[in-house]
Design an enzyme around this catalytic site. Structure first.
Site, PDB file in Angstrom:
ATOM      1  N   ASP A 258       0.836  -1.197   0.000  1.00 33.66           N
ATOM      2  CA  ASP A 258       0.000   0.000   0.000  1.00 33.66           C
ATOM      3  C   ASP A 258       0.869   1.244   0.000  1.00 33.66           C
ATOM      4  O   ASP A 258       0.370   2.353  -0.037  1.00 33.66           O
ATOM      5  CB  ASP A 258      -0.913  -0.014   1.227  1.00 33.66           C
ATOM      6  CG  ASP A 258      -1.903   1.146   1.230  1.00 33.66           C
ATOM      7  OD1 ASP A 258      -2.654   1.281   0.246  1.00 33.66           O
ATOM      8  OD2 ASP A 258      -1.920   1.917   2.221  1.00 33.66           O
ATOM      9  N   GLU A 263       6.817   7.030  -3.740  1.00 31.11           N
ATOM     10  CA  GLU A 263       5.408   7.387  -3.927  1.00 31.11           C
ATOM     11  C   GLU A 263       5.141   8.888  -3.864  1.00 31.11           C
ATOM     12  O   GLU A 263       4.102   9.350  -4.328  1.00 31.11           O
ATOM     13  CB  GLU A 263       4.536   6.699  -2.870  1.00 31.11           C
ATOM     14  CG  GLU A 263       4.697   7.230  -1.462  1.00 31.11           C
ATOM     15  CD  GLU A 263       3.778   6.531  -0.469  1.00 31.11           C
ATOM     16  OE1 GLU A 263       3.028   7.226   0.227  1.00 31.11           O
ATOM     17  OE2 GLU A 263       3.819   5.291  -0.373  1.00 31.11           O
ATOM     18  N   HIS A 295      -1.714   3.872  -1.076  1.00 35.02           N
ATOM     19  CA  HIS A 295      -1.660   4.420   0.277  1.00 35.02           C
ATOM     20  C   HIS A 295      -3.072   4.716   0.793  1.00 35.02           C
ATOM     21  O   HIS A 295      -3.375   5.825   1.251  1.00 35.02           O
ATOM     22  CB  HIS A 295      -0.814   5.696   0.317  1.00 35.02           C
ATOM     23  CG  HIS A 295      -0.178   5.952   1.650  1.00 35.02           C
ATOM     24  ND1 HIS A 295       1.121   6.351   1.796  1.00 35.02           N
ATOM     25  CD2 HIS A 295      -0.682   5.868   2.909  1.00 35.02           C
ATOM     26  CE1 HIS A 295       1.402   6.518   3.081  1.00 35.02           C
ATOM     27  NE2 HIS A 295       0.313   6.225   3.775  1.00 35.02           N
TER      28      HIS A 295
END
Length: 336
Positions: A258, A263, A295
């Site tokens: 996740d 990111e 996320h």
């Protein structure tokens, strides 16, 4: 208190407004905090930021010059904030030390189950009225050894859930949780032994100098062939390049994440019309045994309510001239 909320997302604004109940003058800004956008904080006594915002030394210095006195994070992790600089410049920083550990742990289990039982591929086939069962074989979780790295609040919930599946639980943490050992039979081991013995490894540690690239080629070499790795903690805990090699070699049979170490420039935004240049993400996204979510583990009503309420609580305390129990900068002050 007049507060600028950086990186404000549509899904969270209603929760923050409800928690605020018109007590503080909030302005919601879609832009993330950067060296360039810091100037927008002029006239605000406090700002609220999220995990992708940049609160590096140069940004904090600018915020100080612009009159900002308080920073409240809408996250547990605070590796994006330079606390030393904030402390030196007397800018108070607080986070949300805990919201809903269930949201993160349950998402980790969702990733595991989806990968193991190949639910995405199965659903894709059924959408085309293809009911062939070949290549959809998973395994029973019962009696499997699950290694949980980090047995704090989230890791503890993960332990409880996996115990319910009948798993044998292995743990690694700086501080051992005796309650987990007593209630669920958790066996604490060295990280090397945990990697060597686990069928499934789930990560629940914060990102710091000790955990950065914690899972690398050296630990992957020790792992059982066919191990499943789940990461809902922080992306940089995994050395992504080494993980990709582990997937290609077959040592890692499946990966559910996740979070992703690069990111910051990608997650929380729509890039469907962009040309993605992140080669590691492209490689991961192309693998059928890799499941990536953006996320979103914290994205439950309960977690968003807790985050909003704690954020407003931090502002309430500072408005009243008292310390919030969630302050991070005071920790550094005591050490000096």
């Amino acid at each position: 208190m007049k507060t600028l909320v950086y990186s404000a997302k549509d899904f969270e604004i209603s929760f923050i407004k409800k928690a605020n109940s018109k007590k503080h003058k909030l302005t919601f800004l879609e832009d993330s905090l950067t060296s360039e956008s810091a100037i927008k904080a002029i006239g605000y006594k406090a700002i609220s930021i999220f995990s992708k915002d940049d609160a590096s030394p140069i940004v904090i210095e600018k915020l100080k010059d612009f009159g900002v006195e308080f920073i409240t994070l809408r996250s547990v992790g605070h590796d994006n904030v330079n606390l030393n600089t904030a402390n030196t410049l007397e800018i108070k920083v607080a986070n949300v030390p805990a919201f809903s550990p269930y949201s993160i742990a349950e998402h980790a289990v969702s990733l595991l189950l989806t990968l193991n039982r190949k639910l995405i591929e199965a659903n894709k086939r059924v959408k085309s009225f293809n009911f062939d069962l070949n290549n959809l074989i998973g395994f029973d979780l019962n009696d499997k050894k699950v290694g949980i790295i980090g047995t704090g609040k989230i890791g503890s919930v993960m332990t409880k859930i996996m115990h319910g599946f009948g798993c044998e639980l292995l743990g690694y943490d700086i501080l051992e949780n005796k309650e987990l050992t007593k209630k669920y039979g958790m066996q604490y081991q060295s990280i090397e032994d945990l990697c060597e013995n686990s069928d499934i490894i789930s990560l629940h540690v914060p990102l710091n100098s000790e955990t950065h690239h914690l899972i690398d080629k050296n630990l992957i070499k020790l792992m059982k062939p066919g191990v499943v790795i789940i990461n809902t903690a922080r992306g940089a805990i995994l050395n992504t390049e080494d993980i990709i090699n582990g997937l290609r070699s077959g040592i890692i049979s499946a990966l559910g994440i996740d979070v992703y170490e690069n990111e910051k420039e990608i997650f929380f935004s729509n890039h469907s019309l962009d040309i993605i240049t992140d080669e590691m993400l492209i490689k991961l996204n192309a693998m059928p045994n890799v499941l990536i979510t953006g996320h979103q583990a914290f994205l439950t009503d309960e977690a968003l309510t807790n985050i909003a309420e704690t954020t407003i609580y931090n502002l309430d305390c500072w408005t009243e001239g008292i310390e919030t129990k969630n302050e991070l900068t005071k920790i550094i002050s005591k050490k000096k």
